[in-house]
Design a protein around this motif. Sequence first.
Motif, mmCIF file in Angstrom:
data_model
loop_
_atom_site.group_PDB
_atom_site.id
_atom_site.type_symbol
_atom_site.label_atom_id
_atom_site.label_comp_id
_atom_site.label_asym_id
_atom_site.label_seq_id
_atom_site.Cartn_x
_atom_site.Cartn_y
_atom_site.Cartn_z
ATOM 1 N N LEU A 1 0.803 -1.230 0.000
ATOM 2 C CA LEU A 1 0.000 0.000 0.000
ATOM 3 C C LEU A 1 0.835 1.279 0.000
ATOM 4 O O LEU A 1 0.447 2.263 -0.635
ATOM 5 N N PRO A 2 1.979 1.337 0.703
ATOM 6 C CA PRO A 2 2.769 2.575 0.639
ATOM 7 C C PRO A 2 3.179 2.956 -0.779
ATOM 8 O O PRO A 2 3.162 4.138 -1.140
ATOM 9 N N LYS A 3 3.553 1.958 -1.590
ATOM 10 C CA LYS A 3 3.920 2.244 -2.976
ATOM 11 C C LYS A 3 2.716 2.741 -3.762
ATOM 12 O O LYS A 3 2.805 3.716 -4.514
ATOM 13 N N MET A 4 1.553 2.071 -3.577
ATOM 14 C CA MET A 4 0.338 2.507 -4.253
ATOM 15 C C MET A 4 -0.037 3.916 -3.832
ATOM 16 O O MET A 4 -0.459 4.739 -4.648
ATOM 17 N N ALA A 5 0.131 4.211 -2.552
ATOM 18 C CA ALA A 5 -0.195 5.541 -2.023
ATOM 19 C C ALA A 5 0.655 6.612 -2.691
ATOM 20 O O ALA A 5 0.158 7.694 -3.046
ATOM 21 N N LYS A 6 1.939 6.334 -2.871
ATOM 22 C CA LYS A 6 2.834 7.313 -3.496
ATOM 23 C C LYS A 6 2.440 7.556 -4.952
ATOM 24 O O LYS A 6 2.398 8.702 -5.410
ATOM 25 N N VAL A 7 2.127 6.477 -5.661
ATOM 26 C CA VAL A 7 1.719 6.606 -7.067
ATOM 27 C C VAL A 7 0.444 7.448 -7.174
ATOM 28 O O VAL A 7 0.351 8.379 -7.994
ATOM 29 N N LEU A 8 -0.541 7.139 -6.336
ATOM 30 C CA LEU A 8 -1.812 7.864 -6.383
ATOM 31 C C LEU A 8 -1.650 9.320 -5.965
ATOM 32 O O LEU A 8 -2.271 10.218 -6.550
ATOM 33 N N SER A 9 -0.839 9.567 -4.944
ATOM 34 C CA SER A 9 -0.692 10.938 -4.427
ATOM 35 C C SER A 9 -0.182 11.889 -5.500
ATOM 36 O O SER A 9 -0.560 13.065 -5.536
ATOM 37 N N GLU A 10 0.664 11.386 -6.397
ATOM 38 C CA GLU A 10 1.221 12.233 -7.440
ATOM 39 C C GLU A 10 0.216 12.511 -8.555
ATOM 40 O O GLU A 10 0.380 13.443 -9.330
ATOM 41 N N LYS A 11 -0.852 11.679 -8.625
ATOM 42 C CA LYS A 11 -1.917 11.925 -9.588
ATOM 43 C C LYS A 11 -3.028 12.792 -9.005
ATOM 44 O O LYS A 11 -3.695 13.531 -9.728
ATOM 45 N N LEU A 12 -3.214 12.697 -7.687
ATOM 46 C CA LEU A 12 -4.292 13.424 -7.035
ATOM 47 C C LEU A 12 -3.913 14.865 -6.714
ATOM 48 O O LEU A 12 -4.757 15.764 -6.772
ATOM 49 N N PHE A 13 -2.648 15.070 -6.346
ATOM 50 C CA PHE A 13 -2.190 16.399 -5.909
ATOM 51 C C PHE A 13 -0.978 16.777 -6.751
ATOM 52 O O PHE A 13 0.163 16.459 -6.405
ATOM 53 N N VAL A 14 -1.226 17.457 -7.856
ATOM 54 C CA VAL A 14 -0.178 17.680 -8.854
ATOM 55 C C VAL A 14 0.503 19.039 -8.716
ATOM 56 O O VAL A 14 1.563 19.256 -9.299
ATOM 57 N N ASP A 15 -0.104 19.962 -7.960
ATOM 58 C CA ASP A 15 0.465 21.301 -7.860
ATOM 59 C C ASP A 15 1.720 21.307 -6.998
ATOM 60 O O ASP A 15 1.854 20.522 -6.047
ATOM 61 N N GLY B 1 2.644 23.298 -4.734
ATOM 62 C CA GLY B 1 2.433 23.654 -3.327
ATOM 63 C C GLY B 1 1.636 22.646 -2.538
ATOM 64 O O GLY B 1 1.170 22.945 -1.424
ATOM 65 N N GLN B 2 1.459 21.438 -3.079
ATOM 66 C CA GLN B 2 0.615 20.446 -2.415
ATOM 67 C C GLN B 2 1.414 19.302 -1.784
ATOM 68 O O GLN B 2 0.913 18.201 -1.599
ATOM 69 N N ASP B 3 2.650 19.600 -1.395
ATOM 70 C CA ASP B 3 3.497 18.562 -0.789
ATOM 71 C C ASP B 3 2.875 17.988 0.476
ATOM 72 O O ASP B 3 2.913 16.778 0.705
ATOM 73 N N GLN B 4 2.309 18.854 1.314
ATOM 74 C CA GLN B 4 1.726 18.384 2.573
ATOM 75 C C GLN B 4 0.501 17.516 2.306
ATOM 76 O O GLN B 4 0.279 16.517 2.999
ATOM 77 N N MET B 5 -0.293 17.867 1.318
ATOM 78 C CA MET B 5 -1.452 17.049 0.964
ATOM 79 C C MET B 5 -1.010 15.662 0.521
ATOM 80 O O MET B 5 -1.611 14.653 0.901
#
Length: 261
Positions: free
Chosen positions: A145-159, A161-165
Motif C-alpha cells: 500500500l505505501p507504494k500505491m499511495a505514493k503513485v496515487l498521491s502524485e496523480k491526485l495532488f499535482v500542484d 504547493g501540495q506537498d503536505q497534501m
Amino acid sequence: MATLHLNGIDVHYEVHGEGFPLLLIHGLGSCLEDWEFQVPEFAKQYRVITYDLRGHGRSGKPEGPYSMAQFAEDAAELLRALGVDSAHVVGISLGGGIAFQLVVSHPALVKSLVIVNSGPEAIFRSFKQRVSFWVRFAIVRLMGLPKMAKVLSEKLFVDAGQDQMRATFVERFSRNDKRAYLATMRAFIGWSVTPKISAIRCPVLALGAEWDYTPVDLKEEYVAQIPGATLVVIPASHHALPMERPQAFNEALQTFLAEHP
C-alpha cells in the motif's frame, strides 16, 4: 473513540454538531479523516456523521469477500443506531457508489444525495480501464500500500504547493490493511445499480472535478437518467476534490443543501 458493533463488525464513527443529519462517506483506501475540511464547516449547521468503512481506518477488517450491498447495509445500520430516520448523504469515489447503493436499497434513509467523482457503476468500458485496474491490483499485491499511495498521491495532488497534501494522503492510505483493500476493490469492480437510478426521487447533485479519472461526459450520462438531478463541475481540480479544493467544494455543497432544508 466512538464505536458501534453493527452488521457483525465494530464501526468507528464520529458525530459533530447539531441539526439535520449529514452523512459523509469516504473513498477506497481512505478514512473519516479525509473530511477534515468539511466537518468543522458543516457542523455549524448540521449533525455531521463520519465513519470508517469496513476494512478501513479504525473499523473492523473481517475476512472477505465484501460487497457493495454490505457496505450500504453498514451505513444504514449506523444511521439507525444513531436514531437517524433520514439524512443528507454525501459520498466520494467508492463512497459515492455506496451512497448510490444506499438510496436504491433504503430510499427512505436518504433525504438528498451528493455523488462526488463517482457513479452508479464500476464496470470497465474500455481495455485501458481494465489495464488500469489490474496495474493497481498488482502494485498493491506485489509492492504494498505505501507504494500505491505514493503513485496515487502524485496523480491526485499535482500542484507544486501540495506537498503536505501528498504526504498526508500517503500516511493515511498506508495505514490500511492490504487484504481488506483488495477485498474492497473486488467488491466495487463489476458492481452496478444503473438500471435502478431512474427511480430515485430524492434531490441529487453530482459534483465532479474537471480533471477527474471519470470524464465529465460520463457523469452527464448518468445525471440525465435521474429525474431533477444536476451536475456541478469544479474547474482545475482532480479526484480528491474535498481535500484539494475544499472552499469550492464546500460552497457547492452548501448551496445544494440550502435548497433542500
